[in-house]
Structure formats: structure tokens, C-alpha cells
Design a protein around this motif. Structure first.
Motif, mmCIF file in Angstrom:
data_model
loop_
_atom_site.group_PDB
_atom_site.id
_atom_site.type_symbol
_atom_site.label_atom_id
_atom_site.label_comp_id
_atom_site.label_asym_id
_atom_site.label_seq_id
_atom_site.Cartn_x
_atom_site.Cartn_y
_atom_site.Cartn_z
ATOM 1 N N GLN A 80 0.824 -1.203 0.000
ATOM 2 C CA GLN A 80 0.000 0.000 0.000
ATOM 3 C C GLN A 80 0.861 1.257 0.000
ATOM 4 O OE1 GLN A 80 -3.030 -2.085 3.047
ATOM 5 N NE2 GLN A 80 -3.428 0.069 2.756
ATOM 6 N N ASP A 81 1.921 1.260 0.795
ATOM 7 C CA ASP A 81 2.815 2.422 0.845
ATOM 8 C C ASP A 81 3.521 2.629 -0.490
ATOM 9 O OD1 ASP A 81 2.110 2.876 3.462
ATOM 10 O OD2 ASP A 81 3.856 1.844 4.308
ATOM 11 N N ARG A 82 3.904 1.552 -1.122
ATOM 12 C CA ARG A 82 4.607 1.664 -2.406
ATOM 13 C C ARG A 82 3.668 2.168 -3.500
ATOM 14 N NH1 ARG A 82 9.616 -0.333 -2.593
ATOM 15 N NH2 ARG A 82 9.577 -0.590 -4.858
ATOM 16 N N ILE A 83 2.430 1.778 -3.433
ATOM 17 C CA ILE A 83 1.455 2.295 -4.401
ATOM 18 C C ILE A 83 1.217 3.780 -4.161
ATOM 19 C CG2 ILE A 83 -0.950 2.168 -5.159
ATOM 20 C CD1 ILE A 83 -0.854 -0.834 -4.547
ATOM 21 N N ARG A 84 1.065 4.143 -2.894
ATOM 22 C CA ARG A 84 0.788 5.541 -2.557
ATOM 23 C C ARG A 84 1.953 6.466 -2.939
ATOM 24 N NH1 ARG A 84 -1.405 4.603 1.902
ATOM 25 N NH2 ARG A 84 0.461 4.567 3.195
ATOM 26 N N SER A 165 -5.540 1.074 -3.245
ATOM 27 C CA SER A 165 -4.727 2.287 -3.093
ATOM 28 C C SER A 165 -4.464 2.964 -4.426
ATOM 29 C CB SER A 165 -3.387 1.949 -2.425
ATOM 30 O OG SER A 165 -3.585 1.405 -1.139
ATOM 31 N N PHE A 166 -4.639 2.258 -5.539
ATOM 32 C CA PHE A 166 -4.489 2.880 -6.849
ATOM 33 C C PHE A 166 -5.578 3.922 -7.094
ATOM 34 C CE2 PHE A 166 -1.836 -0.835 -7.940
ATOM 35 C CZ PHE A 166 -0.820 -0.210 -8.640
ATOM 36 N N TRP A 167 -6.724 3.751 -6.432
ATOM 37 C CA TRP A 167 -7.832 4.672 -6.644
ATOM 38 C C TRP A 167 -8.130 5.553 -5.433
ATOM 39 C CZ3 TRP A 167 -8.046 -0.441 -8.396
ATOM 40 C CH2 TRP A 167 -8.117 -0.604 -9.796
ATOM 41 N N LEU A 168 -7.758 5.092 -4.240
ATOM 42 C CA LEU A 168 -8.056 5.841 -3.020
ATOM 43 C C LEU A 168 -6.830 6.618 -2.562
ATOM 44 C CD1 LEU A 168 -9.955 3.060 -1.017
ATOM 45 C CD2 LEU A 168 -10.949 4.885 -2.406
ATOM 46 N N LEU A 169 -7.045 7.836 -2.069
ATOM 47 C CA LEU A 169 -5.944 8.618 -1.525
ATOM 48 C C LEU A 169 -5.398 7.971 -0.255
ATOM 49 C CD1 LEU A 169 -7.219 12.278 -2.012
ATOM 50 C CD2 LEU A 169 -5.437 11.094 -3.306
ATOM 51 N N ASP A 170 -6.286 7.346 0.516
ATOM 52 C CA ASP A 170 -5.874 6.673 1.747
ATOM 53 C C ASP A 170 -6.748 5.438 1.916
ATOM 54 O OD1 ASP A 170 -5.018 5.855 4.191
ATOM 55 O OD2 ASP A 170 -5.536 7.691 5.280
ATOM 56 N N SER A 171 -6.137 4.268 1.803
ATOM 57 C CA SER A 171 -6.888 3.014 1.888
ATOM 58 C C SER A 171 -6.843 2.413 3.286
ATOM 59 C CB SER A 171 -6.332 1.999 0.879
ATOM 60 O OG SER A 171 -4.973 1.721 1.159
ATOM 61 N N SER A 172 -6.332 3.184 4.279
ATOM 62 C CA SER A 172 -6.215 2.634 5.631
ATOM 63 C C SER A 172 -7.581 2.305 6.228
ATOM 64 C CB SER A 172 -5.467 3.611 6.536
ATOM 65 O OG SER A 172 -6.131 4.864 6.592
ATOM 66 N N GLY A 173 -8.604 3.105 5.908
ATOM 67 C CA GLY A 173 -9.953 2.825 6.409
ATOM 68 C C GLY A 173 -10.481 1.513 5.869
ATOM 69 N N LEU A 174 -10.282 1.283 4.576
ATOM 70 C CA LEU A 174 -10.710 0.024 3.964
ATOM 71 C C LEU A 174 -9.950 -1.149 4.566
ATOM 72 C CD1 LEU A 174 -12.375 -1.462 1.823
ATOM 73 C CD2 LEU A 174 -10.543 -0.976 0.176
ATOM 74 N N ALA A 175 -8.652 -0.944 4.806
ATOM 75 C CA ALA A 175 -7.841 -2.004 5.414
ATOM 76 C C ALA A 175 -8.334 -2.335 6.815
ATOM 77 C CB ALA A 175 -6.371 -1.579 5.452
ATOM 78 N N MET A 176 -8.766 -1.319 7.579
ATOM 79 C CA MET A 176 -9.279 -1.558 8.930
ATOM 80 C C MET A 176 -10.577 -2.353 8.891
ATOM 81 S SD MET A 176 -10.087 1.205 11.942
ATOM 82 C CE MET A 176 -8.373 1.755 11.907
ATOM 83 N N VAL A 177 -11.468 -1.985 7.961
ATOM 84 C CA VAL A 177 -12.726 -2.727 7.809
ATOM 85 C C VAL A 177 -12.435 -4.176 7.421
ATOM 86 C CG1 VAL A 177 -14.838 -2.929 6.440
ATOM 87 C CG2 VAL A 177 -14.080 -0.678 7.235
ATOM 88 N N SER A 178 -11.478 -4.353 6.512
ATOM 89 C CA SER A 178 -11.106 -5.701 6.088
ATOM 90 C C SER A 178 -10.543 -6.514 7.247
ATOM 91 C CB SER A 178 -10.067 -5.613 4.961
ATOM 92 O OG SER A 178 -9.589 -6.892 4.609
#
Length: 262
Positions: A80-84, A165-178
Motif C-alpha cells: 500500500q505504501d509503495r502504491i501511494r 490504493s491505486f484509486w483511493l488517496l488513503d486506503s487505511s480505512g478500507l484495510a481496517m474494515v477488512s
């Protein structure tokens, strides 16, 4: 050869974090005792809850703690960090498939965690409580195969989240839900067989059941014969489906790589 080298390199890389591994062993063992005594209280009131006897319930607890780091309930933070940051562009230029590269990395990490954080909690649990562990080497072999399939399913789920993360500015919320969905529907909180009615049936059809519920059932002998083969087929089917979906999403995401902020 290439991906085997990636697996070996990942194993060596995570083996350098000895203090973190030791801390994880202590944490998993401590939580194992807390959850084990909670289960003992629950099973004293319902001796055959979910179709498990007390020894099987305790085995489920310690299997969960032994596989906690192996399954990795979090996300693929590094990817995720590398994509961001856009560093994933370097990964895409490698003469290797992005998905297979990260899968090999995860297999190496999981192998280290199985030895580093899996064996000790299970051994401590077996010394402290009467567990329902198999005596046949063949059953242990089926268990390791089931665990491997569970790791692949876990990777495939987390890979999809990372690709967001390719489409979201911050995918941490999605990762938490997952992560929360993974912990609940894998059986880490309670065995899925304990869930009421239709929820139990639904939960055992979802991909998260392949992470802990199926391997734990194989370990304690709750799945034998045809049920064992169906459980392994269930895991393999979800692994294949999620990896295929990940490849489709990867193809769509990498058609145009945009570095955030530049």
C-alpha cells in the motif's frame, strides 16, 4: 527459481526481527491463556457448544493464537505504501509478475511466523491444557496443507485491499474494515459453528472461513474423510477465485499509474 529465491529472501528478512518475534510469542501466549479460560467458562455452561467438546474448544483457541501472525489479519502495508508513493512503478518494471512476487514474499513471511510464533504458543497450550491434537503424521500433513491454503486466501484478500490504493488517496480505512471482517468471520473471536442459525451457515461459506476455521477443524479431527477433502477444496476454490480477481484488478489498476502528489 526466481519466486523460490523471493520466498527464501523474505524468510531471511523477517528472521532478523528476533525481538519483535519474541514479543509476539509472549503476546500470543498471554492472550491464549486469557481466551482459553474464557472458553472454559463458556463451555462449562454449554459442554458441546458448536459441536465441540472442551478439549476441541481449547485446541481452537491455541490454533488461533499459533496462526495469528501466520495468517496476518492486517493489510499489505508495504505494498500500500509503495502504491501511494509511486514506488510500485519500479516493481512493475521488474521481470516478474507483481502478484506472484508479493505472494512469494508472503509465503516466506508466513513460513518464518509458523516457526517463530506458531510452535511455542501451541506447545505452551498443550502443556497447560488438555488439547485435542492429532497423533497421526498424516493429519499434521493435512493441517499444514490447509494452513498453506489459508495463507494464500489471506494474501489474496489483502492484495485486493492493497490494490484499492491505486484509486483511493488513503486506503487505511478500507484495510481496517477488512481486518475487522477477517477477525470476526475467520473464527478468531468465536468458532463459526457457534454462530446462531443462518449466520453460522453464511459465515462458513465466506472466504474468511478458510483462514482459521477450516485449518483448526482439520487439526482437531473435526474434518475427516469427505469433510476433509471438501474443506481443502473450499479453500482451494476461494484461493483460485480471489487470485483471479486480483489479477483482473491489477490489470485495470496498472494501465495507468499515477503518483500521488506528482
Amino acid at each position: 527459481m526466481l519466486y523460490g529465491a523471493v520466498v527464501a529472501g523474505s524468510f531471511r528478512r523477517y528472521a532478523t526481527y528476533r525481538v519483535a518475534t519474541a514479543a509476539g510469542v509472549v503476546t500470543n501466549t498471554a492472550f491464549g491463556f486469557v481466551i482459553a479460560y474464557t472458553y472454559l467458562a463458556l463451555w462449562s455452561q454449554r459442554p458441546h457448544l458448536g459441536g465441540y467438546d472442551r478439549a476441541q474448544a481449547l485446541t481452537f483457541v491455541w490454533a488461533g493464537q499459533a496462526l495469528f501472525a501466520l495468517i496476518a489479519y492486517g493489510g499489505l502495508d508495504e505494498l500500500q505504501d509503495r502504491i501511494r508513493s509511486g514506488d510500485v512503478a519500479v516493481d512493475l518494471y521488474r521481470p516478474a509478475d507483481l502478484q506472484l512476487w508479493w505472494l512469494a514474499t508472503e509465503l516466506g513471511r508466513a513460513g518464518l511466523q509458523l516457526i517463530g510464533r506458531g510452535v511455542v504458543p501451541m506447545a505452551v497450550g498443550a502443556l497447560a491444557f488438555p488439547l485435542s491434537l492429532p497423533g497421526s503424521p498424516l493429519t499434521w500433513g493435512w493441517f499444514l496443507l490447509s494452513v498453506t491454503l489459508g495463507v494464500v486466501v489471506s494474501f489474496a484478500l489483502r492484495y485486493l485491499v492493497a490494490l484499492a490504493s491505486f484509486w483511493l488517496l488513503d486506503s487505511s480505512g478500507l484495510a481496517m474494515v477488512s481486518t475487522l471482517a477477517c477477525m470476526f468471520f475467520s473464527g478468531l473471536v468465536l468458532p463459526l459453528r457457534v454462530f446462531p442459525g443462518a449466520l453460522a451457515d453464511l459465515a462458513q461459506l465466506l472466504p474468511w472461513a478458510a483462514l482459521l476455521q477450516v485449518p483448526a477443524d482439520v487439526l482437531m479431527g473435526a474434518r475427516t474423510g469427505g469433510a476433509l477433502l471438501r474443506g481443502l477444496a473450499f479453500q482451494a476454490a476461494w484461493a483460485a477465485a480471489l487470485l483471479a480477481l486480483g489479477r483482473l484488478v491489477q490489470s485495470a489498476a496498472t494501465r495507468k499509474v499515477v503518483v500521488q502528489g506528482g
